[in-house]
Design a protein around this motif. Structure first.
Motif, PDB file in Angstrom:
ATOM      1  N   LEU A 181       0.827  -1.207   0.000  1.00 46.75           N
ATOM      2  CA  LEU A 181       0.000   0.000   0.000  1.00 46.75           C
ATOM      3  C   LEU A 181       0.860   1.255   0.000  1.00 46.75           C
ATOM      4  O   LEU A 181       0.573   2.226  -0.710  1.00 46.75           O
ATOM      5  N   VAL A 182       1.935   1.247   0.774  1.00 37.59           N
ATOM      6  CA  VAL A 182       2.819   2.421   0.858  1.00 37.59           C
ATOM      7  C   VAL A 182       3.531   2.658  -0.474  1.00 37.59           C
ATOM      8  O   VAL A 182       3.551   3.775  -0.999  1.00 37.59           O
ATOM      9  N   THR A 183       4.126   1.593  -1.037  1.00 36.25           N
ATOM     10  CA  THR A 183       4.881   1.776  -2.277  1.00 36.25           C
ATOM     11  C   THR A 183       3.964   2.155  -3.441  1.00 36.25           C
ATOM     12  O   THR A 183       4.327   2.995  -4.271  1.00 36.25           O
ATOM     13  N   TYR A 184       2.775   1.561  -3.498  1.00 40.86           N
ATOM     14  CA  TYR A 184       1.844   1.928  -4.572  1.00 40.86           C
ATOM     15  C   TYR A 184       1.404   3.379  -4.425  1.00 40.86           C
ATOM     16  O   TYR A 184       1.299   4.108  -5.412  1.00 40.86           O
ATOM     17  N   SER A 185       1.174   3.799  -3.184  1.00 41.29           N
ATOM     18  CA  SER A 185       0.789   5.192  -2.943  1.00 41.29           C
ATOM     19  C   SER A 185       1.893   6.145  -3.394  1.00 41.29           C
ATOM     20  O   SER A 185       1.622   7.187  -4.010  1.00 41.29           O
ATOM     21  N   MET A 186       3.134   5.796  -3.118  1.00 39.37           N
ATOM     22  CA  MET A 186       4.249   6.634  -3.545  1.00 39.37           C
ATOM     23  C   MET A 186       4.397   6.629  -5.063  1.00 39.37           C
ATOM     24  O   MET A 186       4.796   7.627  -5.666  1.00 39.37           O
ATOM     25  N   TYR A 187       4.049   5.510  -5.681  1.00 37.35           N
ATOM     26  CA  TYR A 187       4.159   5.401  -7.138  1.00 37.35           C
ATOM     27  C   TYR A 187       3.173   6.327  -7.847  1.00 37.35           C
ATOM     28  O   TYR A 187       3.492   6.910  -8.896  1.00 37.35           O
ATOM     29  N   VAL A 188       1.965   6.480  -7.285  1.00 35.95           N
ATOM     30  CA  VAL A 188       0.919   7.260  -7.965  1.00 35.95           C
ATOM     31  C   VAL A 188       0.705   8.637  -7.350  1.00 35.95           C
ATOM     32  O   VAL A 188      -0.146   9.388  -7.830  1.00 35.95           O
ATOM     33  N   ILE A 189       1.477   8.985  -6.316  1.00 37.16           N
ATOM     34  CA  ILE A 189       1.195  10.205  -5.556  1.00 37.16           C
ATOM     35  C   ILE A 189       1.247  11.466  -6.410  1.00 37.16           C
ATOM     36  O   ILE A 189       0.526  12.434  -6.162  1.00 37.16           O
ATOM     37  N   ASN A 190       2.090  11.478  -7.427  1.00 39.13           N
ATOM     38  CA  ASN A 190       2.229  12.668  -8.271  1.00 39.13           C
ATOM     39  C   ASN A 190       1.365  12.619  -9.524  1.00 39.13           C
ATOM     40  O   ASN A 190       1.521  13.456 -10.423  1.00 39.13           O
ATOM     41  N   GLN A 191       0.478  11.657  -9.588  1.00 36.52           N
ATOM     42  CA  GLN A 191      -0.435  11.540 -10.731  1.00 36.52           C
ATOM     43  C   GLN A 191      -1.857  11.763 -10.218  1.00 36.52           C
ATOM     44  O   GLN A 191      -2.441  10.869  -9.600  1.00 36.52           O
ATOM     45  N   PRO A 192      -2.398  12.950 -10.428  1.00 36.52           N
ATOM     46  CA  PRO A 192      -3.651  13.400  -9.791  1.00 36.52           C
ATOM     47  C   PRO A 192      -4.799  12.406  -9.823  1.00 36.52           C
ATOM     48  O   PRO A 192      -5.452  12.189  -8.804  1.00 36.52           O
ATOM     49  N   LEU A 193      -5.058  11.781 -10.969  1.00 37.78           N
ATOM     50  CA  LEU A 193      -6.196  10.871 -11.039  1.00 37.78           C
ATOM     51  C   LEU A 193      -5.875   9.481 -10.498  1.00 37.78           C
ATOM     52  O   LEU A 193      -6.729   8.827  -9.914  1.00 37.78           O
ATOM     53  N   LEU A 194      -4.640   9.048 -10.670  1.00 38.55           N
ATOM     54  CA  LEU A 194      -4.272   7.708 -10.208  1.00 38.55           C
ATOM     55  C   LEU A 194      -4.252   7.596  -8.689  1.00 38.55           C
ATOM     56  O   LEU A 194      -4.386   6.501  -8.149  1.00 38.55           O
TER      57      LEU A 194
END
Length: 281
Positions: free
Chosen positions: A215-228
């Motif tokens: 959950l943490v790594t996926y959140s960091m992966y998409v954090i800078n992509q507004p819709l993702l």
């Protein structure tokens, strides 16, 4: 000729794992470029044929044990539906075709295929009996698919995508072992030696730990992509639903769980749609 038996021994449902090849171009926004989808057909077939060959090899190695297993006894080899010699010929044919197709993609892609083959063989021969090593073998298979897909499509794999796929694969692998341990009960060690070596509560604790890391790594992966970023709750729901399936005694095999559990399949479809909208809008 028993065609259904031959289809079963291929484990076609496990080919779902090979869609990991498409992750780099799909998440990188390149999958819908002209000719990109067709570019993935040969790599997908190469990995699918080789993976089916490794499943047959594993069934041959486990033949006597599978005959005593409560569910695996229904597999084509264990039930006697397919003769061992015929299975061996099919395995060699699949292996040859898969390697030839892998070579047509690129030398580096072929290297990933051969590494996958090597790890799968070592897993079937010995590593599946070694605690932790058995889980990591399955996990590395997903990572190899990821990087093979990056090479096949000419798309680089980011560090965050690597970590997300690695941890998710590890989470699913641990969940599968945990499910096997729960369903087999006291006979778990008899059917899979590695299960007897795991201390009580180790698999469950590892599953919770790795799930949180996913959950943490996926959140960091998409954090800078507004819709993702809005797919993070879907990720959380999917993780919890899989945990629910494992702990409630349902099938913990990731592909079986995805295909047979309605909520989990629905979440996966919605995630694909949301990512498609977010990346390709």
């Amino acid at each position: 000729m028993n065609f259904s038996g031959y289809l079963n021994i291929l484990r076609l449902h496990q080919w779902l794992k090979n869609f990991t090849l498409f992750f780099p171009p799909f998440l990188g926004g390149a999958l819908l470029q002209p000719g990109m989808l067709s570019r993935g057909i040969v790599p997908f077939l190469a990995f699918s044929l080789v993976s089916s060959a490794t499943y047959i090899f594993n069934d041959i190695m486990d033949l006597e044990h599978d005959k005593e297993h409560p569910t695996k006894c229904r597999r084509p080899l264990a039930s006697g539906t397919i003769d061992k010699s015929h299975a061996l010929i099919l395995m060699l044919a699949l292996l040859l075709c898969g390697v030839l197709l892998g070579g047509q993609t690129s030398p580096r892609f072929l290297l990933f295929v051969l590494l996958y083959l090597l790890i799968s063989v070592l897993y079937s021969l010995e590593l599946k009996h070694r605690p932790i090593a058995d889980i990591f073998c399955i996990t590395v298979g997903f990572v190899l698919r990821l990087y093979a897909g990056g090479d096949a499509f000419g798309v680089s794999v980011s560090a965050w995508l690597f970590l997300t796929v690695f941890l998710l694969a590890l989470f699913l692998s641990v969940g599968k072992r945990c499910s096997e341990s729960l369903s087999l009960g006291e006979n778990a060690g008899k059917h899979r030696r590695a299960l007897a070596a795991y201390p009580e509560g180790f698999l469950e604790g590892t599953m919770y730990l790795v799930g949180a890391a996913v959950l943490v790594t996926y959140s960091m992966y998409v954090i800078n992509q507004p819709l993702l970023v809005y797919t993070v709750p879907l990720c959380m729901f999917g993780l919890l639903r899989y945990l629910f399936c494992v702990k409630s005694g349902k099938n913990g095999d990731p592909t079986q769980a995805l295909l047979k559990d309605g909520p989990l399949l629905s979440i996966a479809i919605v995630w694909v749609l949301m990512v498609t909208w977010g990346v390709y809008r």
